[in-house]
Design an enzyme around this catalytic site. Structure first.
Site, mmCIF file in Angstrom:
data_model
loop_
_atom_site.group_PDB
_atom_site.id
_atom_site.type_symbol
_atom_site.label_atom_id
_atom_site.label_comp_id
_atom_site.label_asym_id
_atom_site.label_seq_id
_atom_site.Cartn_x
_atom_site.Cartn_y
_atom_site.Cartn_z
ATOM 1 N N GLU A 295 9.232 15.558 15.829
ATOM 2 C CA GLU A 295 9.697 15.357 14.457
ATOM 3 C C GLU A 295 8.984 16.358 13.555
ATOM 4 O O GLU A 295 7.755 16.349 13.456
ATOM 5 C CB GLU A 295 9.375 13.927 14.002
ATOM 6 C CG GLU A 295 9.913 13.628 12.628
ATOM 7 C CD GLU A 295 9.665 12.193 12.181
ATOM 8 O OE1 GLU A 295 8.511 11.734 12.292
ATOM 9 O OE2 GLU A 295 10.606 11.546 11.704
ATOM 10 N N LYS B 21 0.870 -1.192 0.000
ATOM 11 C CA LYS B 21 0.000 0.000 0.000
ATOM 12 C C LYS B 21 0.899 1.232 0.000
ATOM 13 O O LYS B 21 1.497 1.578 1.020
ATOM 14 C CB LYS B 21 -0.880 -0.019 1.262
ATOM 15 C CG LYS B 21 -2.194 0.704 1.131
ATOM 16 C CD LYS B 21 -2.123 2.183 0.852
ATOM 17 C CE LYS B 21 -2.037 3.016 2.105
ATOM 18 N NZ LYS B 21 -2.004 4.469 1.805
ATOM 19 N N CYS C 26 13.227 10.171 7.862
ATOM 20 C CA CYS C 26 13.028 9.730 9.248
ATOM 21 C C CYS C 26 14.312 9.822 10.062
ATOM 22 O O CYS C 26 14.276 10.080 11.258
ATOM 23 C CB CYS C 26 12.481 8.310 9.268
ATOM 24 S SG CYS C 26 13.386 7.213 8.178
ATOM 25 N N GLU D 24 9.205 0.826 11.137
ATOM 26 C CA GLU D 24 10.271 1.818 10.971
ATOM 27 C C GLU D 24 9.590 3.170 11.069
ATOM 28 O O GLU D 24 8.868 3.576 10.161
ATOM 29 C CB GLU D 24 10.952 1.596 9.619
ATOM 30 C CG GLU D 24 12.360 2.138 9.589
ATOM 31 C CD GLU D 24 12.382 3.550 9.067
ATOM 32 O OE1 GLU D 24 12.224 4.477 9.890
ATOM 33 O OE2 GLU D 24 12.551 3.721 7.856
HETATM 34 P P1 NDP Z 1 1.497 8.118 8.122
HETATM 35 O O1 NDP Z 1 2.198 7.332 9.148
HETATM 36 O O2 NDP Z 1 0.074 8.479 8.355
HETATM 37 O O3 NDP Z 1 1.540 7.383 6.708
HETATM 38 C C1 NDP Z 1 2.377 6.318 6.350
HETATM 39 C C2 NDP Z 1 1.597 5.276 5.567
HETATM 40 O O4 NDP Z 1 0.638 4.647 6.410
HETATM 41 C C3 NDP Z 1 0.798 5.842 4.408
HETATM 42 O O5 NDP Z 1 0.744 4.914 3.363
HETATM 43 C C4 NDP Z 1 -0.565 6.017 5.047
HETATM 44 O O6 NDP Z 1 -1.593 6.150 4.114
HETATM 45 C C5 NDP Z 1 -0.677 4.766 5.862
HETATM 46 N N1 NDP Z 1 -1.626 4.811 6.974
HETATM 47 C C6 NDP Z 1 -2.206 5.888 7.560
HETATM 48 N N2 NDP Z 1 -3.003 5.491 8.574
HETATM 49 C C7 NDP Z 1 -2.921 4.137 8.637
HETATM 50 C C8 NDP Z 1 -3.503 3.130 9.489
HETATM 51 N N3 NDP Z 1 -4.300 3.455 10.496
HETATM 52 N N4 NDP Z 1 -3.193 1.846 9.265
HETATM 53 C C9 NDP Z 1 -2.351 1.495 8.269
HETATM 54 N N5 NDP Z 1 -1.775 2.394 7.438
HETATM 55 C C10 NDP Z 1 -2.046 3.696 7.619
HETATM 56 O O7 NDP Z 1 2.336 9.420 7.838
HETATM 57 P P2 NDP Z 1 1.791 10.800 7.231
HETATM 58 O O8 NDP Z 1 1.940 10.710 5.794
HETATM 59 O O9 NDP Z 1 0.432 11.139 7.751
HETATM 60 O O10 NDP Z 1 2.818 11.811 7.871
HETATM 61 C C11 NDP Z 1 2.615 12.294 9.189
HETATM 62 C C12 NDP Z 1 3.925 12.437 9.906
HETATM 63 O O11 NDP Z 1 4.530 11.165 10.039
HETATM 64 C C13 NDP Z 1 4.955 13.270 9.191
HETATM 65 O O12 NDP Z 1 4.797 14.608 9.439
HETATM 66 C C14 NDP Z 1 6.238 12.722 9.731
HETATM 67 O O13 NDP Z 1 6.540 13.365 10.945
HETATM 68 C C15 NDP Z 1 5.930 11.284 9.981
HETATM 69 N N6 NDP Z 1 6.412 10.387 8.906
HETATM 70 C C16 NDP Z 1 7.483 9.615 9.166
HETATM 71 C C17 NDP Z 1 7.982 8.811 8.178
HETATM 72 C C18 NDP Z 1 9.164 7.969 8.403
HETATM 73 O O14 NDP Z 1 9.773 7.504 7.447
HETATM 74 N N7 NDP Z 1 9.513 7.693 9.617
HETATM 75 C C19 NDP Z 1 7.410 8.779 6.835
HETATM 76 C C20 NDP Z 1 6.237 9.582 6.683
HETATM 77 C C21 NDP Z 1 5.786 10.353 7.695
HETATM 78 P P3 NDP Z 1 -1.917 7.634 3.560
HETATM 79 O O15 NDP Z 1 -0.741 8.059 2.773
HETATM 80 O O16 NDP Z 1 -3.062 7.474 2.718
HETATM 81 O O17 NDP Z 1 -2.178 8.478 4.770
#
Ligand code: NDP
Length: 506
Positions: A417, A212, A320, A286
């Site tokens: 973050e 996904k 990250c 992660e």
């Molecule tokens: P999310 O953790 O929401 O998104 C990561 C992935 O998980 C996306 O594919 C998202 O879908 C999906 N997702 C969202 N909710 C669920 C759920 N309940 N169950 C399973 N999968 C889910 O990150 P965001 O994009 O909302 O970013 C928010 C914050 O997270 C950022 O500001 C940053 O601080 C942090 N972040 C950290 C990352 C890392 O690599 N450590 C990467 C991205 C974000 P969808 O895209 O449709 O929301």
């Protein structure tokens, strides 16, 4: 010395501060004008609509629902993407199960390796197409997609292809078994690379996958699905279901998924752990980070400045493991901040497809709002905010590179973050104080140390609670090297031999 009176925050460049800085750079003979060097978009053809990739075929969602993906640098509409529902997720998991039981699981490792090598080679052959597409859908500069994301994604497939027929010798006992169907949810910051990190080890170990991608960056994962098809990968081995967070939730919660791998926010990581607790599913997470990049007074400062810039401004800070907290020894703090500010005035922000661009667009309006809000909190809490003069494009989502000095450990910008091009500078006097401050975070993903003394590097690395510690460098990735964190940064390792363990029944 460069002028340090940069304009601050969201809309830099236009005012008298910008003009002052330009006069100073002209006077210093540094006013080098770049001709535009845009990469052509012609190599990419974006279809008006994309379906889900299930059982080797692209098809619309059962509900017929779609959502839009846009170019964050221009807000241009790119395509409509199928929005999977529960029925689609069920079909994808069923296809992965059949492929696992009948084809991929029983297939000898040496045969599986051939497919992985093929995918790796096609990624190389189509690398320019992937690089341009990723820049358009994500907003990151073409020089990063071209030189980092795509080559590293191919390297992961090459690396794990090499393991596929050697699992007996990987140190997990004789004939280690795959787990089954892997549900993999990835974020938007490295869309193709995260897909490669997830798929390559899973497939090498004999699992099948339901992936996904993030809602805002689905296009490169869908092109990768096309590559799987081109490589002749048996149908159902890789399935891609697009949509929002609820689709990710449906994938991880599906009873026939045996292994869950997630990269993203700590908040969602916790929700996933709770959702699958007691199900027996194997899990790797992660998650986020708030890494310390520690600069000692004996460090080679010019290299350290490059490492600091790479640590926080690479990929707009959407990383990250970004070195978002600079810990600099007090005796060199002024010098480091001066040099850093001077270096930042040379960064070029703008069109991600221009080969001269260093800083591209923020990936979404939502992420821009978060960065803006946290930066405002930094100012409100008393830190000093600085940005170099730079003109932000009128359309799209943009944020000027920003440095906060006078930051204390209690400030939100030192604890949370931000996931954007925002650096918080703190100081320390002794190595012990550096360790204490570096570890003063609930995260534990990465850290950096800059010093000329090897013994000090080892001393620091032993004490900093981080999964990865870079010494005199930052943001270095290699498929052979394990990556991952602990505490609120998650658990499990991706990359290297360790990355196989997550996909084997060991
Ligand atoms: P999310 O953790 O929401 O998104 C990561 C992935 O998980 C996306 O594919 C998202 O879908 C999906 N997702 C969202 N909710 C669920 C759920 N309940 N169950 C399973 N999968 C889910 O990150 P965001 O994009 O909302 O970013 C928010 C914050 O997270 C950022 O500001 C940053 O601080 C942090 N972040 C950290 C990352 C890392 O690599 N450590 C990467 C991205 C974000 P969808 O895209 O449709 O929301």
């Amino acid at each position: 010395m460069a002028d340090k009176t940069g304009s601050v925050g969201g809309s830099a460049g236009g005012g008298s501060a910008g003009r002052t800085a330009r006069v100073a750079t002209v006077a210093a003979g540094l006013d080098w004008q770049y001709a535009p060097a845009p990469e052509s978009r012609d190599i990419v053809s974006i279809a008006p609509e994309y379906g889900l990739f299930i059982a080797g075929e692209f098809a619309p969602a059962a509900t017929g629902r779609t959502f839009a993906t846009v170019n964050p640098a221009t807000e241009e509409h790119l395509a409509r993407i199928a929005e999977a529902g529960q029925d689609d997720v069920n079909r994808a998991v069923a296809a992965a199960r059949v492929a696992y039981e009948q084809v991929w699981g029983p297939m000898p490792g040496a045969e599986r390796a051939k497919y992985l090598y093929r995918i790796a080679r096609i990624l190389q052959e189509r690398s320019r197409e992937f690089a341009v597409l990723e820049s358009i859908d994500n907003g990151k500069p073409i020089k990063e997609t071209r030189d980092v994301d795509i080559p590293l994604a191919a390297a992961h497939f090459f690396y794990y292809a090499g393991w596929a027929d050697k699992l007996d010798y990987a140190g997990f006992g004789q004939a280690p078994r795959p787990i089954g169907v892997a549900g993999q949810v990835i974020p938007w910051n490295f869309p193709l690379l995260m897909a490669a990190w997830k798929l390559a080890p899973a497939l090498a170990a004999g699992n099948t996958c339901v992936l996904k991608p993030a809602e805002t960056t689905p296009l490169s994962a869908l092109l990768l699905a096309e590559v799987c098809h081109q490589a002749g990968l048996p149908s159902g081995v890789v399935n891609v279901v697009t949509g929002a967070g609820d689709v990710g939730a449906a994938v991880v919660a599906h009873p026939d998924v045996n292994k869950v791998a997630f990269t993203g926010s700590t908040e969602v990581g916790i929700a996933i752990s709770q959702a699958i607790a007691g199900s027996g599913k194997k899990l790797t997470l992660e998650l986020g980070g708030k890494a310390a990049n520690v600069v000692f007074d004996d460090a080679p400062l010019d290299q350290a400045i490059e490492g600091i810039v790479n640590g926080i401004f690479f990929n707009q800070g959407h990383v990250c493991c970004a070195g978002s907290r600079l810990l600099v020894q007090e005796s060199v703090a002024d010098q480091v901040v001066d040099r850093l500010q001077r270096r930042l005035t040379t960064l070029r922000l703008g069109d991600p497809l221009d080969k001269n661009t260093d800083i591209g667009a923020i990936n979404s309006r939502q992420q821009l709002d978060k960065i803006t809000e946290l930066s405002a909190a930094g100012e409100a809490e008393g830190a000093h905010r600085w940005s170099p003069p730079c003109e932000l494009p009128k359309r799209g989502y943009w944020f000027a590179p920003t440095v906060f000095t006078g930051v204390s450990q209690s400030h939100r910008i030192a604890r949370e973050e931000i996931f954007g091009p925002v650096l918080s500078v703190l100081t320390f006097r002794t190595p012990d104080e550096a360790v204490t401050k570096a570890n003063n975070t609930p995260y534990g993903l990465s850290a950096g140390v800059w010093t000329e003394k090897g013994s000090r590097i080892l001393w620091m690395a032993q004490r900093m609670r981080a999964g990865v510690v870079w010494a005199n460098t930052y943001n270095r990735f290699d498929p052979a090297s394990p990556f991952g964190g602990y505490r609120e940064s998650g658990f499990g390792r991706e990359g290297g031999r360790h990355g196989l363990a997550a996909y084997l029944d060991v």
